[in-house]
Design a protein around this motif. Structure first.
Motif, PDB file in Angstrom:
ATOM      1  N   THR A   1      -9.570  -6.482   7.978  1.00 49.49           N
ATOM      2  CA  THR A   1      -8.237  -6.096   7.495  1.00 49.49           C
ATOM      3  C   THR A   1      -8.606  -6.368   5.752  1.00 49.49           C
ATOM      4  N   ILE A   2      -7.640  -5.738   4.868  1.00 51.15           N
ATOM      5  CA  ILE A   2      -7.444  -5.970   3.468  1.00 51.15           C
ATOM      6  C   ILE A   2      -6.583  -7.484   3.372  1.00 51.15           C
ATOM      7  N   PRO A   3      -7.429  -8.665   3.251  1.00 56.32           N
ATOM      8  CA  PRO A   3      -6.411  -9.955   3.513  1.00 56.32           C
ATOM      9  C   PRO A   3      -5.803 -10.267   2.380  1.00 56.32           C
ATOM     10  N   ALA A   4      -4.836  -9.349   1.814  1.00 54.07           N
ATOM     11  CA  ALA A   4      -4.056  -9.748   0.648  1.00 54.07           C
ATOM     12  C   ALA A   4      -2.764  -8.922   0.806  1.00 54.07           C
ATOM     13  N   ARG A   5      -1.798  -9.314  -0.062  1.00 53.69           N
ATOM     14  CA  ARG A   5      -0.543  -8.770  -0.377  1.00 53.69           C
ATOM     15  C   ARG A   5      -0.612  -7.263  -0.272  1.00 53.69           C
ATOM     16  N   ALA A   6      -1.503  -6.523  -0.993  1.00 59.02           N
ATOM     17  CA  ALA A   6      -1.619  -5.371  -1.244  1.00 59.02           C
ATOM     18  C   ALA A   6      -1.969  -4.504   0.143  1.00 59.02           C
ATOM     19  N   GLY A   7      -2.305  -5.447   1.225  1.00 62.91           N
ATOM     20  CA  GLY A   7      -2.909  -4.978   2.442  1.00 62.91           C
ATOM     21  C   GLY A   7      -1.931  -5.053   3.600  1.00 62.91           C
ATOM     22  N   ARG A   8      -0.868  -5.490   3.223  1.00 64.91           N
ATOM     23  CA  ARG A   8       0.133  -5.689   4.249  1.00 64.91           C
ATOM     24  C   ARG A   8       1.548  -5.272   4.026  1.00 64.91           C
ATOM     25  N   ALA A   9       2.126  -4.789   5.423  1.00 63.78           N
ATOM     26  CA  ALA A   9       3.569  -4.551   5.068  1.00 63.78           C
ATOM     27  C   ALA A   9       4.103  -5.304   6.561  1.00 63.78           C
ATOM     28  N   ILE A  10       5.756  -5.077   6.599  1.00 56.56           N
ATOM     29  CA  ILE A  10       6.051  -5.686   7.910  1.00 56.56           C
ATOM     30  C   ILE A  10       7.376  -4.739   8.218  1.00 56.56           C
ATOM     31  N   THR A  11       7.615  -4.822   9.460  1.00 60.09           N
ATOM     32  CA  THR A  11       8.616  -3.895   9.662  1.00 60.09           C
ATOM     33  C   THR A  11       9.165  -4.448  11.056  1.00 60.09           C
ATOM     34  N   GLY A  12      10.330  -4.015  11.845  1.00 60.72           N
ATOM     35  CA  GLY A  12      10.669  -4.379  13.139  1.00 60.72           C
ATOM     36  C   GLY A  12      12.142  -3.481  13.348  1.00 60.72           C
ATOM     37  N   HIS A  13      12.336  -3.790  14.632  1.00 65.87           N
ATOM     38  CA  HIS A  13      13.671  -3.011  15.092  1.00 65.87           C
ATOM     39  C   HIS A  13      14.480  -4.117  15.673  1.00 65.87           C
ATOM     40  N   SER A  14      15.865  -3.694  15.472  1.00 66.54           N
ATOM     41  CA  SER A  14      16.702  -4.718  16.036  1.00 66.54           C
ATOM     42  C   SER A  14      16.631  -6.321  15.419  1.00 66.54           C
ATOM     43  N   MET A  15      16.415  -7.096  16.476  1.00 63.15           N
ATOM     44  CA  MET A  15      16.072  -8.477  16.331  1.00 63.15           C
ATOM     45  C   MET A  15      14.804  -8.464  15.128  1.00 63.15           C
ATOM     46  N   GLY A  16      13.765  -7.487  15.665  1.00 64.63           N
ATOM     47  CA  GLY A  16      12.560  -7.498  14.593  1.00 64.63           C
ATOM     48  C   GLY A  16      12.915  -7.087  13.329  1.00 64.63           C
ATOM     49  N   GLY A  17      13.754  -6.249  13.006  1.00 63.68           N
ATOM     50  CA  GLY A  17      14.269  -5.904  11.783  1.00 63.68           C
ATOM     51  C   GLY A  17      14.821  -7.210  10.878  1.00 63.68           C
ATOM     52  N   PHE A  18      15.553  -7.909  11.635  1.00 57.29           N
ATOM     53  CA  PHE A  18      15.964  -9.250  11.040  1.00 57.29           C
ATOM     54  C   PHE A  18      14.632 -10.047  10.624  1.00 57.29           C
ATOM     55  N   GLY A  19      13.800 -10.033  11.653  1.00 55.45           N
ATOM     56  CA  GLY A  19      12.527 -10.861  11.660  1.00 55.45           C
ATOM     57  C   GLY A  19      11.796 -10.354  10.317  1.00 55.45           C
ATOM     58  N   ALA A  20      11.568  -8.978  10.236  1.00 54.29           N
ATOM     59  CA  ALA A  20      10.764  -8.570   8.909  1.00 54.29           C
ATOM     60  C   ALA A  20      11.533  -9.000   7.818  1.00 54.29           C
ATOM     61  N   PHE A  21      12.753  -8.769   7.677  1.00 52.10           N
ATOM     62  CA  PHE A  21      13.403  -9.194   6.113  1.00 52.10           C
ATOM     63  C   PHE A  21      13.340 -10.469   6.105  1.00 52.10           C
ATOM     64  N   HIS A  22      13.779 -11.397   6.919  1.00 51.40           N
ATOM     65  CA  HIS A  22      13.615 -12.862   6.824  1.00 51.40           C
ATOM     66  C   HIS A  22      12.265 -13.220   6.447  1.00 51.40           C
ATOM     67  N   TYR A  23      11.025 -12.780   6.887  1.00 57.41           N
ATOM     68  CA  TYR A  23       9.770 -13.240   7.054  1.00 57.41           C
ATOM     69  C   TYR A  23       9.323 -12.823   5.369  1.00 57.41           C
ATOM     70  N   ALA A  24       9.756 -11.521   5.122  1.00 60.33           N
ATOM     71  CA  ALA A  24       9.594 -11.035   3.686  1.00 60.33           C
ATOM     72  C   ALA A  24      10.332 -11.748   2.566  1.00 60.33           C
ATOM     73  N   GLU A  25      11.564 -12.105   2.844  1.00 66.99           N
ATOM     74  CA  GLU A  25      12.363 -12.991   1.900  1.00 66.99           C
ATOM     75  C   GLU A  25      11.800 -14.199   1.692  1.00 66.99           C
ATOM     76  N   ASP A  26      11.340 -14.975   2.660  1.00 68.30           N
ATOM     77  CA  ASP A  26      10.782 -16.291   2.688  1.00 68.30           C
ATOM     78  C   ASP A  26       9.145 -16.120   2.151  1.00 68.30           C
ATOM     79  N   ARG A  27       8.467 -15.260   2.454  1.00 65.93           N
ATOM     80  CA  ARG A  27       7.195 -15.629   1.963  1.00 65.93           C
ATOM     81  C   ARG A  27       6.817 -13.942   1.263  1.00 65.93           C
ATOM     82  N   PRO A  28       7.264 -13.813   0.155  1.00 69.16           N
ATOM     83  CA  PRO A  28       7.012 -12.498  -0.430  1.00 69.16           C
ATOM     84  C   PRO A  28       5.711 -12.098  -0.969  1.00 69.16           C
ATOM     85  N   GLY A  29       5.252 -13.329  -1.049  1.00 66.87           N
ATOM     86  CA  GLY A  29       3.547 -13.096  -1.519  1.00 66.87           C
ATOM     87  C   GLY A  29       2.821 -12.504  -0.376  1.00 66.87           C
TER      88      GLY A  29
END
Length: 364
Positions: free
Chosen positions: A181-209
């Motif tokens: 992998t590219i083990p850095a912020r520039a190498g990661r994205a996150i998404t999800g469906h329904s409950m997972g959409g909540f999870g993706a935004f929640h994780y990104a907001e808690d750990r934007p780095g």
């Protein structure tokens, strides 16, 4: 009839013998070339113990499943055929991935909805179709039928239900260590469906780095909405979504004021400030014809409203975003009717999102 010289015949004979010998040597090699190749081998680390090594999902050898244990979620509320102390993780590799080569790839973390399994055939199809020919690894971890991608407030006798810690502090470095992998912020994205959409935004907001792009496919993005609170609480009371059943205050605490601080703190719509500088995308339909599949139509319409609320907060904060608000789906994808959890709509969401993130992620 012309008689060929013996020297020529001997030359032809030698060539024929050599050809036969060569074919004999190539036979096993050709067979080996078509034999199944082993998926990557995983080692324990970062709090995760490998229960079963990766196994290919099918003969195409792009997607594999690995099973782990975590002390952060030692047991969880299981659906049919799940083992309460084991977590399935599905990984889709780009074609041509070579664990011995120097090439490294970005990773898209995909969080499933409820009730769904991370390694469902649909999730495999979503990942493989959207990344065909794309140098991107996709990882879909177990989130349980109602884990809600958070550290539970009152897990009671289950033991810790620290889903966020499991995924962000254990799974991500575990994947970075075991895959190219590219083990850095520039190498990661996150998404999800329904409950997972909540999870993706929640994780990104808690750990934007950790992430450079976040997405939501018909996600539950507003936990201050009383109907969304009812949906979260209700998901813990349905045996088909997981047993044992969860108490109303198990995940985020009491859902009523003034005891609802955890709900408010985790609500993505009202906490968008930390997404500044990150790519943001949301996708939702309006349910289409409410007389057709009314439950799925209403569910999608409610989730769309949470995206509208989130968009309002993003706009107020001056944070750019993409909102694919595709109505009844007729202009979004063939066969999409704007319903919740409709395969063709989700595939179109995923296809669009992958194109977006690949413009920003570092990749080969």
């Amino acid at each position: 009839m012309k008689i060929l010289p013996r020297a020529v015949l001997r030359g032809w004979a030698a060539t024929l013998v050599g050809l036969v010998a060569t074919l004999g040597m190539l036979g096993p090699a050709a067979t080996a070339a078509h034999a199944a190749t082993a998926p990557p081998h995983f080692t324990n680390g970062f709090g995760l113990t490998v229960v079963s090594q990766p196994k290919w999902a099918d003969v195409n050898e792009r997607t594999f499943v690995v099973t782990v244990k975590s002390a952060q979620v030692p047991a969880y509320d299981v659906m049919q055929d799940q083992v309460s102390d084991e977590h399935v993780i599905m990984v889709t590799l780009p074609r041509g991935y070579d664990g011995t080569a120097g090439t490294r790839y970005p990773v898209l973390y995909y969080l499933h909805g409820s009730p769904e399994y991370p390694n469902s055939p649909r999730n495999q199809t979503l990942a493989e179709r959207s990344t065909k020919g794309v140098p991107l690894i996709t990882v879909a971890p177990n989130g349980s039928g109602h884990g809600w991608y958070t550290n539970w407030v009152h897990p009671d006798s289950r033991g810790r239900q620290n889903w966020e810690t499991f995924h962000l502090d254990e799974l991500i470095p575990f994947i970075d260590t075991n895959l190219k992998t590219i083990p850095a912020r520039a190498g990661r994205a996150i998404t999800g469906h329904s409950m997972g959409g909540f999870g993706a935004f929640h994780y990104a907001e808690d750990r934007p780095g950790l992430f450079s792009y976040v997405g939501s496919f018909s996600g539950v993005l507003d936990l201050q909405n009383p109907l969304m609170r009812a949906a979260v609480v209700g998901s813990g009371l349905l045996p088909t979504i997981g047993t044992p059943l969860a108490a109303p205050d198990a995940i985020f605490g009491p859902p009523v004021w003034p005891l609802d601080q955890a709900w408010n703190k985790a609500s993505p719509a009202q906490n968008v400030g930390t997404l500044r500088g990150m790519g943001v995308a949301m996708y939702a339909g309006n349910g289409g014809d409410l007389t057709v599949d009314p439950v799925l139509a209403v569910a999608e319409r409610l989730d769309r409203q949470t995206a509208v609320t989130t968009a309002d907060h993003l706009r107020t904060a001056g944070i750019p975003y993409r909102f694919a608000d595709y109505g009844d789906g007729s202009t979004w994808a063939k066969g999409c009717h704007g319903k919740h959890s409709q395969d063709v709509c989700l595939q179109a969401d995923m296809n669009d999102f992958v194109k977006l993130i690949m413009k920003r992620l570092r990749h080969p």
